[in-house]
Design a protein around this motif. Structure first.
Motif, PDB file in Angstrom:
ATOM      1  N   UNK A  77     -20.352  -3.192 -19.248  1.00 43.27           N
ATOM      2  CA  UNK A  77     -20.856  -2.353 -20.316  1.00 43.27           C
ATOM      3  C   UNK A  77     -20.097  -1.023 -20.334  1.00 43.27           C
ATOM      4  N   UNK A  78     -20.034  -0.462 -21.503  1.00 40.04           N
ATOM      5  CA  UNK A  78     -19.402   0.843 -21.713  1.00 40.04           C
ATOM      6  C   UNK A  78     -20.459   1.741 -22.339  1.00 40.04           C
ATOM      7  N   UNK A  79     -20.599   2.936 -21.794  1.00 40.07           N
ATOM      8  CA  UNK A  79     -21.672   3.835 -22.208  1.00 40.07           C
ATOM      9  C   UNK A  79     -21.117   5.111 -22.823  1.00 40.07           C
ATOM     10  N   UNK A  80     -21.657   5.473 -23.976  1.00 43.48           N
ATOM     11  CA  UNK A  80     -21.434   6.783 -24.557  1.00 43.48           C
ATOM     12  C   UNK A  80     -22.698   7.559 -24.238  1.00 43.48           C
ATOM     13  N   UNK A  81     -22.530   8.718 -23.607  1.00 46.31           N
ATOM     14  CA  UNK A  81     -23.704   9.458 -23.145  1.00 46.31           C
ATOM     15  C   UNK A  81     -23.673  10.893 -23.648  1.00 46.31           C
ATOM     16  N   UNK A  82     -24.865  11.451 -23.786  1.00 41.27           N
ATOM     17  CA  UNK A  82     -25.032  12.841 -24.180  1.00 41.27           C
ATOM     18  C   UNK A  82     -25.807  13.517 -23.062  1.00 41.27           C
ATOM     19  N   UNK A  83     -25.250  14.601 -22.528  1.00 40.03           N
ATOM     20  CA  UNK A  83     -25.924  15.334 -21.465  1.00 40.03           C
ATOM     21  C   UNK A  83     -26.103  16.788 -21.882  1.00 40.03           C
ATOM     22  N   UNK A  84     -27.089  17.428 -21.243  1.00 43.62           N
ATOM     23  CA  UNK A  84     -27.419  18.825 -21.538  1.00 43.62           C
ATOM     24  C   UNK A  84     -27.520  19.579 -20.213  1.00 43.62           C
ATOM     25  N   UNK A  85     -27.014  20.793 -20.212  1.00 48.23           N
ATOM     26  CA  UNK A  85     -27.074  21.625 -19.025  1.00 48.23           C
ATOM     27  C   UNK A  85     -28.491  22.146 -18.836  1.00 48.23           C
ATOM     28  N   UNK A  86     -28.970  22.090 -17.595  1.00 46.60           N
ATOM     29  CA  UNK A  86     -30.281  22.640 -17.273  1.00 46.60           C
ATOM     30  C   UNK A  86     -30.195  24.122 -16.922  1.00 46.60           C
ATOM     31  N   UNK A  87     -28.988  24.609 -16.644  1.00 49.28           N
ATOM     32  CA  UNK A  87     -28.820  26.003 -16.230  1.00 49.28           C
ATOM     33  C   UNK A  87     -28.341  26.916 -17.355  1.00 49.28           C
ATOM     34  N   UNK A  88     -27.766  26.332 -18.388  1.00 48.28           N
ATOM     35  CA  UNK A  88     -27.191  27.139 -19.459  1.00 48.28           C
ATOM     36  C   UNK A  88     -27.627  26.571 -20.804  1.00 48.28           C
ATOM     37  N   UNK A  89     -28.575  27.220 -21.395  1.00 50.75           N
ATOM     38  CA  UNK A  89     -29.138  26.765 -22.665  1.00 50.75           C
ATOM     39  C   UNK A  89     -28.056  26.582 -23.731  1.00 50.75           C
ATOM     40  N   UNK A  90     -28.099  25.469 -24.401  1.00 55.24           N
ATOM     41  CA  UNK A  90     -27.175  25.218 -25.489  1.00 55.24           C
ATOM     42  C   UNK A  90     -25.901  24.502 -25.096  1.00 55.24           C
ATOM     43  N   UNK A  91     -25.642  24.336 -23.801  1.00 60.23           N
ATOM     44  CA  UNK A  91     -24.429  23.643 -23.369  1.00 60.23           C
ATOM     45  C   UNK A  91     -24.691  22.138 -23.356  1.00 60.23           C
ATOM     46  N   UNK A  92     -23.878  21.412 -24.107  1.00 65.45           N
ATOM     47  CA  UNK A  92     -24.013  19.962 -24.200  1.00 65.45           C
ATOM     48  C   UNK A  92     -22.646  19.322 -24.011  1.00 65.45           C
ATOM     49  N   UNK A  93     -22.652  18.022 -23.743  1.00 65.19           N
ATOM     50  CA  UNK A  93     -21.406  17.298 -23.530  1.00 65.19           C
ATOM     51  C   UNK A  93     -21.609  15.848 -23.948  1.00 65.19           C
ATOM     52  N   UNK A  94     -20.598  15.279 -24.579  1.00 64.20           N
ATOM     53  CA  UNK A  94     -20.587  13.865 -24.956  1.00 64.20           C
ATOM     54  C   UNK A  94     -19.445  13.212 -24.207  1.00 64.20           C
ATOM     55  N   UNK A  95     -19.722  12.070 -23.563  1.00 64.70           N
ATOM     56  CA  UNK A  95     -18.691  11.405 -22.791  1.00 64.70           C
ATOM     57  C   UNK A  95     -18.791   9.900 -22.850  1.00 64.70           C
ATOM     58  N   UNK A  96     -17.864   9.247 -22.191  1.00 59.74           N
ATOM     59  CA  UNK A  96     -17.746   7.787 -22.159  1.00 59.74           C
ATOM     60  C   UNK A  96     -17.504   7.355 -20.727  1.00 59.74           C
ATOM     61  N   UNK A  97     -18.196   6.304 -20.274  1.00 61.58           N
ATOM     62  CA  UNK A  97     -18.024   5.818 -18.912  1.00 61.58           C
ATOM     63  C   UNK A  97     -18.418   4.355 -18.809  1.00 61.58           C
ATOM     64  N   UNK A  98     -17.986   3.726 -17.723  1.00 60.02           N
ATOM     65  CA  UNK A  98     -18.419   2.369 -17.399  1.00 60.02           C
ATOM     66  C   UNK A  98     -19.536   2.387 -16.355  1.00 60.02           C
ATOM     67  N   UNK A  99     -19.732   3.524 -15.671  1.00 60.13           N
ATOM     68  CA  UNK A  99     -20.755   3.656 -14.633  1.00 60.13           C
ATOM     69  C   UNK A  99     -21.516   4.960 -14.853  1.00 60.13           C
ATOM     70  N   UNK A 100     -22.637   4.876 -15.527  1.00 63.10           N
ATOM     71  CA  UNK A 100     -23.386   6.053 -15.953  1.00 63.10           C
ATOM     72  C   UNK A 100     -23.910   6.872 -14.775  1.00 63.10           C
ATOM     73  N   UNK A 101     -24.487   6.236 -13.762  1.00 65.04           N
ATOM     74  CA  UNK A 101     -25.033   6.969 -12.610  1.00 65.04           C
ATOM     75  C   UNK A 101     -23.930   7.727 -11.868  1.00 65.04           C
ATOM     76  N   UNK A 102     -22.812   7.058 -11.649  1.00 62.48           N
ATOM     77  CA  UNK A 102     -21.706   7.693 -10.939  1.00 62.48           C
ATOM     78  C   UNK A 102     -21.150   8.863 -11.751  1.00 62.48           C
ATOM     79  N   UNK A 103     -21.048   8.700 -13.051  1.00 62.16           N
ATOM     80  CA  UNK A 103     -20.486   9.765 -13.901  1.00 62.16           C
ATOM     81  C   UNK A 103     -21.395  10.987 -13.929  1.00 62.16           C
ATOM     82  N   UNK A 104     -22.714  10.774 -14.022  1.00 66.64           N
ATOM     83  CA  UNK A 104     -23.642  11.908 -14.009  1.00 66.64           C
ATOM     84  C   UNK A 104     -23.563  12.626 -12.665  1.00 66.64           C
TER      85      UNK A 104
END
Length: 80
Positions: free
Chosen positions: A1-28
C-alpha cells in the motif's frame, strides 16, 4: 500500500505537512524524531488523516494535487 498522509504540528499552531510513504508508522516516527528537514522544527506531529492507494502513481498524483492551490483549498475544507 501507498499512503498519502496529512500531519499537523502539536507544538506550532498552523503548521501542516502532506506526504507520501509506504510505511506510515515509520514515517511518522521519522517526522517526530526530527529526521525530516522540512518538519524537524515543529515536532511533535500527529496524523490528521491518511489515504491508502494500491497503485503508487495514483498516490503520487493525489499528493501532488493536495499540494496544489486547489488541492490545498480542498484539504482545508475536507480534512483539516
Amino acid at each position: 500500500m501507498h499512503y498519502v498522509y496529512l500531519i499537523r504540528s502539536l507544538s506550532s499552531s498552523g503548521q501542516t505537512y502532506v506526504g507520501l510513504t509506504d510505511d506510515l508508522k515509520q514515517r511518522l516516527a521519522k517526522h517526530n524524531s526530527g529526521g525530516s528537514t522540512h518538519t524537524s522544527k515543529y515536532v511533535p506531529w500527529e496524523i490528521v488523516s491518511y489515504h491508502a492507494f494500491a497503485d503508487k502513481q495514483r498516490a503520487v498524483d493525489f499528493e501532488k494535487y493536495l499540494k496544489s492551490g486547489s488541492g490545498q483549498a480542498f484539504s482545508r475544507k475536507r480534512f483539516w
